[in-house]
Structures are given as structure tokens and as C-alpha cells.
Design a protein around this motif. Structure first.
Motif, PDB file in Angstrom:
ATOM      1  N   VAL A 131      14.774  80.907  83.639  1.00 13.51           N
ATOM      2  CA  VAL A 131      16.033  80.494  83.841  1.00 13.51           C
ATOM      3  C   VAL A 131      16.727  81.176  85.061  1.00 13.51           C
ATOM      4  CG1 VAL A 131      18.348  80.310  82.733  1.00 13.51           C
ATOM      5  CG2 VAL A 131      16.342  79.410  81.311  1.00 13.51           C
ATOM      6  N   ARG A 132      16.809  82.594  84.968  1.00 13.99           N
ATOM      7  CA  ARG A 132      17.466  83.269  85.885  1.00 13.99           C
ATOM      8  C   ARG A 132      16.955  82.800  87.503  1.00 13.99           C
ATOM      9  NH1 ARG A 132      17.123  87.434  81.832  1.00 13.99           N
ATOM     10  NH2 ARG A 132      18.977  88.274  81.480  1.00 13.99           N
ATOM     11  N   ILE A 134      15.824  79.807  88.349  1.00 14.96           N
ATOM     12  CA  ILE A 134      16.134  78.462  88.755  1.00 14.96           C
ATOM     13  C   ILE A 134      17.677  78.499  88.825  1.00 14.96           C
ATOM     14  CG2 ILE A 134      16.440  76.097  87.692  1.00 14.96           C
ATOM     15  CD1 ILE A 134      13.759  76.739  86.042  1.00 14.96           C
ATOM     16  N   THR A 135      18.229  79.357  88.165  1.00 15.19           N
ATOM     17  CA  THR A 135      19.747  79.683  88.383  1.00 15.19           C
ATOM     18  C   THR A 135      19.926  80.056  89.824  1.00 15.19           C
ATOM     19  OG1 THR A 135      20.163  80.066  85.849  1.00 15.19           O
ATOM     20  CG2 THR A 135      21.888  80.666  87.332  1.00 15.19           C
ATOM     21  N   ARG A 136      19.292  80.941  90.360  1.00 17.37           N
ATOM     22  CA  ARG A 136      19.441  81.436  91.527  1.00 17.37           C
ATOM     23  C   ARG A 136      19.279  80.320  92.554  1.00 17.37           C
ATOM     24  NH1 ARG A 136      17.135  86.535  89.693  1.00 17.37           N
ATOM     25  NH2 ARG A 136      18.898  88.081  89.598  1.00 17.37           N
ATOM     26  N   VAL A 137      18.480  79.418  92.301  1.00 17.03           N
ATOM     27  CA  VAL A 137      18.011  78.450  93.313  1.00 17.03           C
ATOM     28  C   VAL A 137      19.454  77.418  93.239  1.00 17.03           C
ATOM     29  CG1 VAL A 137      16.721  76.354  93.617  1.00 17.03           C
ATOM     30  CG2 VAL A 137      15.695  78.264  92.948  1.00 17.03           C
ATOM     31  N   LEU A 138      19.959  77.174  92.300  1.00 12.36           N
ATOM     32  CA  LEU A 138      20.978  76.243  92.086  1.00 12.36           C
ATOM     33  C   LEU A 138      22.158  76.891  92.909  1.00 12.36           C
ATOM     34  CD1 LEU A 138      20.570  74.912  88.418  1.00 12.36           C
ATOM     35  CD2 LEU A 138      20.388  73.608  90.684  1.00 12.36           C
ATOM     36  N   GLU A 157      20.773  82.386  68.144  1.00  9.51           N
ATOM     37  CA  GLU A 157      20.793  82.128  69.688  1.00  9.51           C
ATOM     38  C   GLU A 157      21.611  82.819  70.426  1.00  9.51           C
ATOM     39  OE1 GLU A 157      19.541  81.988  72.417  1.00  9.51           O
ATOM     40  OE2 GLU A 157      19.099  79.887  72.640  1.00  9.51           O
ATOM     41  N   VAL A 158      21.546  84.020  70.739  1.00 10.50           N
ATOM     42  CA  VAL A 158      22.570  84.925  71.552  1.00 10.50           C
ATOM     43  C   VAL A 158      21.923  85.284  72.934  1.00 10.50           C
ATOM     44  CG1 VAL A 158      23.554  85.907  69.462  1.00 10.50           C
ATOM     45  CG2 VAL A 158      21.903  87.116  70.682  1.00 10.50           C
ATOM     46  N   GLU A 159      21.066  85.011  73.213  1.00  9.54           N
ATOM     47  CA  GLU A 159      20.188  85.724  74.500  1.00  9.54           C
ATOM     48  C   GLU A 159      21.069  84.978  75.773  1.00  9.54           C
ATOM     49  OE1 GLU A 159      16.210  85.945  77.288  1.00  9.54           O
ATOM     50  OE2 GLU A 159      16.277  84.842  75.222  1.00  9.54           O
ATOM     51  N   ILE A 160      21.696  83.871  75.492  1.00 10.98           N
ATOM     52  CA  ILE A 160      22.598  83.128  76.687  1.00 10.98           C
ATOM     53  C   ILE A 160      23.406  84.052  77.303  1.00 10.98           C
ATOM     54  CG2 ILE A 160      24.145  81.994  75.278  1.00 10.98           C
ATOM     55  CD1 ILE A 160      22.279  80.511  78.523  1.00 10.98           C
ATOM     56  N   SER A 161      23.878  84.978  76.265  1.00 13.31           N
ATOM     57  CA  SER A 161      25.105  85.763  76.875  1.00 13.31           C
ATOM     58  C   SER A 161      24.556  86.808  77.650  1.00 13.31           C
ATOM     59  CB  SER A 161      25.859  86.318  75.521  1.00 13.31           C
ATOM     60  OG  SER A 161      25.020  87.418  74.987  1.00 13.31           O
ATOM     61  N   ARG A 162      23.400  87.099  77.834  1.00 14.13           N
ATOM     62  CA  ARG A 162      22.901  88.274  78.681  1.00 14.13           C
ATOM     63  C   ARG A 162      22.802  87.670  79.979  1.00 14.13           C
ATOM     64  NH1 ARG A 162      19.206  89.032  74.089  1.00 14.13           N
ATOM     65  NH2 ARG A 162      19.965  90.814  72.862  1.00 14.13           N
ATOM     66  N   ILE A 163      22.783  86.277  80.143  1.00 14.93           N
ATOM     67  CA  ILE A 163      22.734  85.671  81.562  1.00 14.93           C
ATOM     68  C   ILE A 163      23.982  85.227  81.899  1.00 14.93           C
ATOM     69  CG2 ILE A 163      21.447  83.819  82.688  1.00 14.93           C
ATOM     70  CD1 ILE A 163      19.273  83.782  80.516  1.00 14.93           C
ATOM     71  N   ALA A 164      24.843  84.578  81.093  1.00  9.91           N
ATOM     72  CA  ALA A 164      26.106  83.785  81.791  1.00  9.91           C
ATOM     73  C   ALA A 164      27.152  84.864  81.838  1.00  9.91           C
ATOM     74  CB  ALA A 164      26.413  82.857  80.458  1.00  9.91           C
ATOM     75  N   ASP A 165      27.988  84.509  82.629  1.00  6.39           N
ATOM     76  CA  ASP A 165      29.549  85.153  83.072  1.00  6.39           C
ATOM     77  C   ASP A 165      30.433  84.698  82.111  1.00  6.39           C
ATOM     78  OD1 ASP A 165      28.509  86.574  85.684  1.00  6.39           O
ATOM     79  OD2 ASP A 165      28.502  84.643  86.375  1.00  6.39           O
ATOM     80  N   ILE A 166      30.370  83.341  81.626  1.00  4.48           N
ATOM     81  CA  ILE A 166      31.196  82.975  80.593  1.00  4.48           C
ATOM     82  C   ILE A 166      30.186  81.992  79.683  1.00  4.48           C
ATOM     83  CG2 ILE A 166      33.092  81.084  80.271  1.00  4.48           C
ATOM     84  CD1 ILE A 166      33.592  81.408  83.219  1.00  4.48           C
ATOM     85  N   THR A 167      30.375  82.513  78.381  1.00  6.51           N
ATOM     86  CA  THR A 167      29.688  81.993  77.119  1.00  6.51           C
ATOM     87  C   THR A 167      30.657  80.989  76.249  1.00  6.51           C
ATOM     88  OG1 THR A 167      28.138  83.882  77.211  1.00  6.51           O
ATOM     89  CG2 THR A 167      28.268  82.312  75.279  1.00  6.51           C
ATOM     90  N   VAL A 168      30.311  79.875  76.336  1.00  7.03           N
ATOM     91  CA  VAL A 168      31.052  78.880  75.249  1.00  7.03           C
ATOM     92  C   VAL A 168      30.024  78.622  74.104  1.00  7.03           C
ATOM     93  CG1 VAL A 168      32.087  76.738  75.200  1.00  7.03           C
ATOM     94  CG2 VAL A 168      31.911  77.821  77.406  1.00  7.03           C
ATOM     95  N   GLU A 255      21.028  94.910  85.514  1.00  6.10           N
ATOM     96  CA  GLU A 255      20.284  95.840  84.888  1.00  6.10           C
ATOM     97  C   GLU A 255      19.309  95.167  83.834  1.00  6.10           C
ATOM     98  OE1 GLU A 255      21.046 100.139  82.583  1.00  6.10           O
ATOM     99  OE2 GLU A 255      22.837  99.030  83.405  1.00  6.10           O
ATOM    100  N   GLU A 256      20.346  94.337  83.058  1.00  2.00           N
ATOM    101  CA  GLU A 256      19.584  93.729  81.874  1.00  2.00           C
ATOM    102  C   GLU A 256      18.318  93.000  82.299  1.00  2.00           C
ATOM    103  OE1 GLU A 256      22.286  91.575  79.756  1.00  2.00           O
ATOM    104  OE2 GLU A 256      23.462  93.224  79.018  1.00  2.00           O
ATOM    105  N   GLU A 257      18.491  92.273  83.413  1.00  2.00           N
ATOM    106  CA  GLU A 257      17.110  91.378  83.873  1.00  2.00           C
ATOM    107  C   GLU A 257      16.016  92.380  84.249  1.00  2.00           C
ATOM    108  OE1 GLU A 257      16.193  88.262  87.521  1.00  2.00           O
ATOM    109  OE2 GLU A 257      18.184  88.920  87.564  1.00  2.00           O
ATOM    110  N   LEU A 258      16.352  93.537  85.066  1.00  2.00           N
ATOM    111  CA  LEU A 258      15.537  94.289  85.533  1.00  2.00           C
ATOM    112  C   LEU A 258      14.622  95.022  84.410  1.00  2.00           C
ATOM    113  CD1 LEU A 258      13.878  96.089  87.641  1.00  2.00           C
ATOM    114  CD2 LEU A 258      15.740  97.507  87.794  1.00  2.00           C
ATOM    115  N   ARG A 259      15.581  95.614  83.272  1.00  2.00           N
ATOM    116  CA  ARG A 259      14.951  95.930  81.912  1.00  2.00           C
ATOM    117  C   ARG A 259      14.040  95.001  81.275  1.00  2.00           C
ATOM    118  NH1 ARG A 259      16.928 100.740  80.017  1.00  2.00           N
ATOM    119  NH2 ARG A 259      16.488 100.023  77.763  1.00  2.00           N
ATOM    120  N   GLY A 260      14.638  93.788  81.399  1.00  2.00           N
ATOM    121  CA  GLY A 260      13.822  92.675  80.581  1.00  2.00           C
ATOM    122  C   GLY A 260      12.348  92.326  81.271  1.00  2.00           C
TER     123      GLY A 260
END
Length: 307
Positions: A131-132, A134-138, A157-168, A255-260
Motif C-alpha cells: 500500500v505505501r 502504491i500510494t507513492r506512485v499515485l 482494523e487500526v493499521e490504516i492510521s499508521r499510513i494515513a495523515d487523516i483517518t476517517v 520511521e514507522e515504515e522503516l521499522r515495519g
């Protein structure tokens, strides 16, 4: 490095100009791990875009796709150029995915929204490991915002908050008992909470329960909307657009992405090491024979592998 015509790196110029064929090809390359995809992502990473990432999550059946369809149209009218990345659940039995979100988002696609569905492929938290990228491609292709629709995996389902700037976080009156719904950890990650299907009975009660749970002082706004009637969708789009203009960016994403990535690579290597490790096989036999408990076995194997 020269860009070879027809190779993944040759997509960069077309991607930068937002050509949809190039976007689709690049995403497929990344998703399938095609040759050259890592080089492509390395080049994109050096020249990032400036998009806001919006994560849309919530229990299954809350109407996320239909709400995104309407909201994307309104964001486009406000001057945004949205793209939607819809993550569909992968079957644990067949490995297939429905990938049906585009059917529910046909209207926004017709209005210019770029929509792509990908399979979760069993990734932790139901968010694909790709996802990360593909998000960069877009983002590189000039889409802003990039909206990620997470699969409806319920309360965990909370992992989305680690990727998004705004979570709805999206709910609907038929999610179940209103009080039980707002107890979900998923509620606590929201920058905005939305009660969708506001035309149904119980919507007002659920909105009041959510407001009481998140608190009126400093808590996320709790909006009422209906993807069916369009009610409240403009208000949601305006709020998102205002947050985009304010430069919503969540610190710590890289940082979260690198650790992941590091932890995932370590896990893959350890899995491979375990398959070939004699100590592990011996301990496994003892555990199965009830002559050693799993914790003792794990400590012994860990000492052997990492010292």
C-alpha cells in the motif's frame, strides 16, 4: 542510470505527467514485484509528491465505498484531484479477492477520480504490504488526496492510521449495539468519525453515543452523512479539504515504515532459518510429545539463533 524504453524506469516521465496508463502499469509492477519495480520506487522516493493521505476505515457494511464515491466527487469540485486505493480482503481459502469497489465508485470514476483495487493478500491489519509504495506512485502522479479504503475488519482494523495523515472512521446504525460499536479501538484512531446511512433509524442515537464516547472537547468531530441521499457528504468533503489546505501531515510515518520493513525482513529470515534449524526441529518434537513447554523451547531456539 538511463531509462530503457519499455522498462519500469521509463514510466517516470509518463507518471509525472499523470498518464493513467502509466499509473496502472506502475501499480501492477509494484503489486506483483516485477523486475525493476524496486528501482522504480527508489527513483520515486527521491522525488516525492506532496499529497495528503486519507484513510477510510470502519466495520464491514458501513458503506465506505459508497461514501468515498460521493466524497471524491465533492473533493473534485473543490479543486482536488483525488485517487482511491481500495484494499479488498483476500480469501484465506482461495487467495482470491472480490475487487468490487470500482462498481460502487463508478460515478466518481466517471468524474475523473482514479480508482484502483488491490488485494490485501493477508497482510497484518488487512492493509497490503504494498500500500505505501502504491500510494507513492499515485502521489508522484500528482493525485491529491490519495484515499485509502481499508477492508472492513471490524474493531481491530487500526493499521490504516499508521499510513494515513487523516483517518476517517465510518459507522452505520446497523453495525450492532451502538455502545458496543463505540467501544472499538477503531474509534480512537479517527480524526473524523462519520455515521453513514444517516437516513436509517438509529442513526441519531449512534451519533450521540459516539459524541459521548470521543468527548466534545478536543475529540474528533462526529458527522452524519448518507451516501444514498448525499446528505452530509459536502460537509465531510469540505472538512477534509480544509484539513488538506492546512497541510495535514502525520509525523513519524517514515520511521514507522522503516521499522515495519526491518521487522518484516527479520521475520522472513527467521522463518527461513527455523525451517533448516536442527535445534528447532528437536524442540518441536519435544513440544509435540509434551516433554518441553513452548516457552522453554522458544527460549532455547532463540538463544541458538540470535545468541
Amino acid at each position: 542510470m538511463r531509462y530503457v524504453r519499455g522498462g519500469p524506469l521509463s514510466l517516470l516521465a509518463d507518471l509525472k505527467s499523470g498518464k493513467r496508463g502509466a499509473v496502472a502499469k506502475a501499480i501492477s509492477s509494484v503489486e506483483n514485484g516485477a523486475a525493476g519495480s524496486r528501482a522504480l520506487m527508489k527513483s520515486i522516493f527521491r522525488d516525492p509528491g506532496d499529497s495528503v493521505i486519507i484513510g477510510i476505515t470502519g466495520p464491514a457494511g458501513s458503506g465506505k465505498s459508497s461514501l468515498i464515491n460521493r466524497a471524491a466527487i465533492e473533493l473534485g469540485r473543490l479543486g482536488a484531484r483525488p485517487a482511491v486505493l481500495a484494499v479488498d480482503p483476500t480469501s484465506h481459502l482461495t487467495g482470491g479477492a472480490i475487487l468490487g469497489d470500482r462498481v460502487r465508485m463508478a460515478e466518481s470514476a466517471d468524474s475523473g477520480t482514479y480508482i484502483r483495487s488491490i488485494a490485501s493478500r493477508g497482510a497484518t491489519g488487512a492493509v497490503s504490504a504494498h500500500v505505501r509504495d502504491i500510494t507513492r506512485v499515485l502521489e508522484y502522479a500528482g493525485f491529491n488526496p490519495v484515499i485509502i479504503e481499508s477492508v472492513g475488519a471490524g474493531q481491530t482494523e487500526v493499521e490504516i492510521s499508521r499510513i494515513a495523515d487523516i483517518t476517517v472512521v465510518v459507522f452505520n446504525p446497523h453495525t450492532g449495539d451502538g455502545i458496543q460499536a463505540v467501544k472499538a479501538g477503531i474509534t480512537e484512531i479517527g480524526d473524523i468519525c462519520v455515521v453513514n446511512k444517516g437516513d436509517l433509524p438509529g442513526a441519531q442515537k449512534l451519533q450521540e453515543a459516539l459524541k459521548e464516547f470521543v468527548g466534545s472537547d478536543g475529540g474528533p468531530p462526529v458527522l452524519m452523512a448518507s451516501a444514498k441521499t448525499g446528505s452530509g457528504v459536502k460537509a465531510l468533503a469540505r472538512m477534509l479539504y480544509k484539513m488538506m489546505e492546512a497541510g495535514a501531515r502525520r509525523e513519524g510515518r517514515l520511521e514507522e515504515e522503516l521499522r515495519g520493513v526491518i521487522l518484516n525482513n527479520i521475520k522472513e529470515r527467521i522463518d527461513s532459518m527455523l525451517d533448516a534449524d536442527e535445534t528447532y526441529q528437536e524442540c518441536l518434537k519435544k513440544v509435540r510429545a509434551r516433554r518441553m513447554d513452548p516457552r522453554e523451547a522458544a527460549e532455547k531456539v532463540a538463544r541458538k539463533l540470535v545468541g
